[in-house]
Write an enzyme that holds these catalytic residues in place. Structure first.
Site: not given
Ligand code: BMA
Length: 371
Positions: A128, A191, A196, A262, A303, A335
């Site tokens: 990211h 994505e 976004w 998701y 994911e 996570r």
């Molecule tokens: C997103 C969330 C955020 C995180 C980002 C990168 O889906 O989990 O809190 O900073 O992923 O891991």
């Protein structure tokens, strides 16, 4: 008899994959990892993965970056095994920071990745990166023109090449005890069918997106000679087959076809959310299976998850029936934030619905890391 169809379905993909590689023990680390994944798919197995699993979990994190044995894992606390796949994110590496956007020190990330591979697991990296034009984070808007600005001839090209160099330098440190680069999966520019991120659909043309992906691939694979990277492409949930392929970077630079999707809780409640998810992921896996065969690529659910796991049976009644008997190499849930109590996608020790995950992890076709 459960797997009768699957080896037949995937045999073509396995053959194509095998014929693309060097074959045998001299195959590149990338090809060896692909072969391993293809063999697992042919056996009807699905590897289970969890993002950031060894670095932190629900209400805990590794403090001793250099000395912690990295034996704690929310997944292990609940199931007795580490996940087979662990995901990591590089975001903020490009800024020269010592920890990523979720505060995972890169020194810890490196050690966790190497430890997991040494234990027999597989690692995957997402990224990211901040917006190279505006200085905002990956989600910062407006994002228009950021992609164009980093392509050859763009005003941020040289600057952005420095970011790719930083990624290459970090990847280059991922070496085993013999000094060999470890194989791993990288899925940059994910994505992108949504808008976004600054590389999203509304912020660049098809040609620009493809050029960005190919430039990233060519820099790391050709210029840096990294033959240990398995390249994964992972559009988001909004894709239909046409949208999925609209920005396909090319058969020559992608090894795996992923999907990020998701379960989202709307006003209509859990049941409706799960029904939508099953339909969406099931439909996507139908066309992904077909596309994977057509292009000779492995497929995966790169994911997924249901934030906070409000459905007590999400694993066995939503996820499992949707992926069962599909030729997907792995499924990765996102996570378990250590500092946001409701932001988790896998259960943890003491979580009320943990038993459902344990049941999922014990399915004969779901693979965790068996030490
Ligand atoms: C997103 C969330 C955020 C995180 C980002 C990168 O889906 O989990 O809190 O900073 O992923 O891991």
């Amino acid at each position: 008899m459960k797997y009768v169809l699957k080896p037949v379905l995937t045999a073509a993909a396995v053959l194509v994959l095998a014929s693309c590689g060097d074959g045998g023990p001299t195959a590149s680390p990338r090809q060896q990892l692909l072969d391993r994944l293809a063999a697992s798919v042919a056996e009807g197995k699905i590897l289970y993965g969890h993002q950031d699993d060894l670095s932190y979990g629900h209400a805990w994190k590794v403090e001793d970056v250099t000395g912690d044995p990295l034996e704690r894992s929310d997944v292990r606390d609940v199931s007795g095994s580490f996940p087979a796949v662990v995901g990591f994110d590089l975001g903020a590496l490009e800024l020269g920071r010592t920890a990523n956007l979720d505060n995972v020190p890169f020194a810890l990330m490196r050690r966790a990745a190497l430890t997991h591979v040494e234990r027999g697991g597989i690692v995957t990296f997402s990224w990211h990166p901040w917006n190279p034009l505006t200085g905002e984070d990956a989600w910062g808007m407006p994002a228009e023109r950021a992609v164009a600005s980093v392509l050859p001839g763009g005003e941020r090209y040289d600057f952005f090449m420095g970011w790719l160099r930083a990624v290459g330098d970090f990847f280059d440190t991922l070496r085993d005890a013999e000094g060999n680069r470890i194989p791993f999966i990288f899925r940059p520019w994910h994505e992108h069918t949504g808008s976004w991120f600054w590389w999203g659909r509304d912020h660049c043309t098809v040609e620009e997106y493809v050029a960005l992906f190919r430039m990233t691939h060519d820099y790391l694979a050709a210029e840096r000679g990294m033959d240990n990277i398995v390249w994964c492409y992972s559009p988001g949930r909004e894709s239909d087959e046409a949208m999925y392929m609209e920005r396909w970077p090319g058969d020559d630079v992608v090894d795996m076809m992923g999907l990020d999707c998701y379960t989202y809780l709307g006003e209509d409640g859990i049941e409706a959310a799960v029904a939508r998810y099953k339909e969406q992921v099931g439909g996507a896996l139908d066309y992904l299976t077909r596309l994977g065969e057509e292009h000779g690529k492995l497929i995966c659910l790169s994911e997924t998850g249901f934030e906070g796991l409000p459905d007590p049976h999400w694993w066995t009644e939503a996820l499992y029936p949707t992926i069962q008997d599909r030729p997907i190499a792995y499924v990765l849930t996102w996570r378990n934030a250590c500092d946001k109590p409701t932001h988790f996608y896998a259960p943890w020790d003491g979580f009320e619905h943990a038993a459902d995950f344990k049941a999922f992890s014990e399915k004969e076709d779901i693979v965790l890391l068996n030490l």
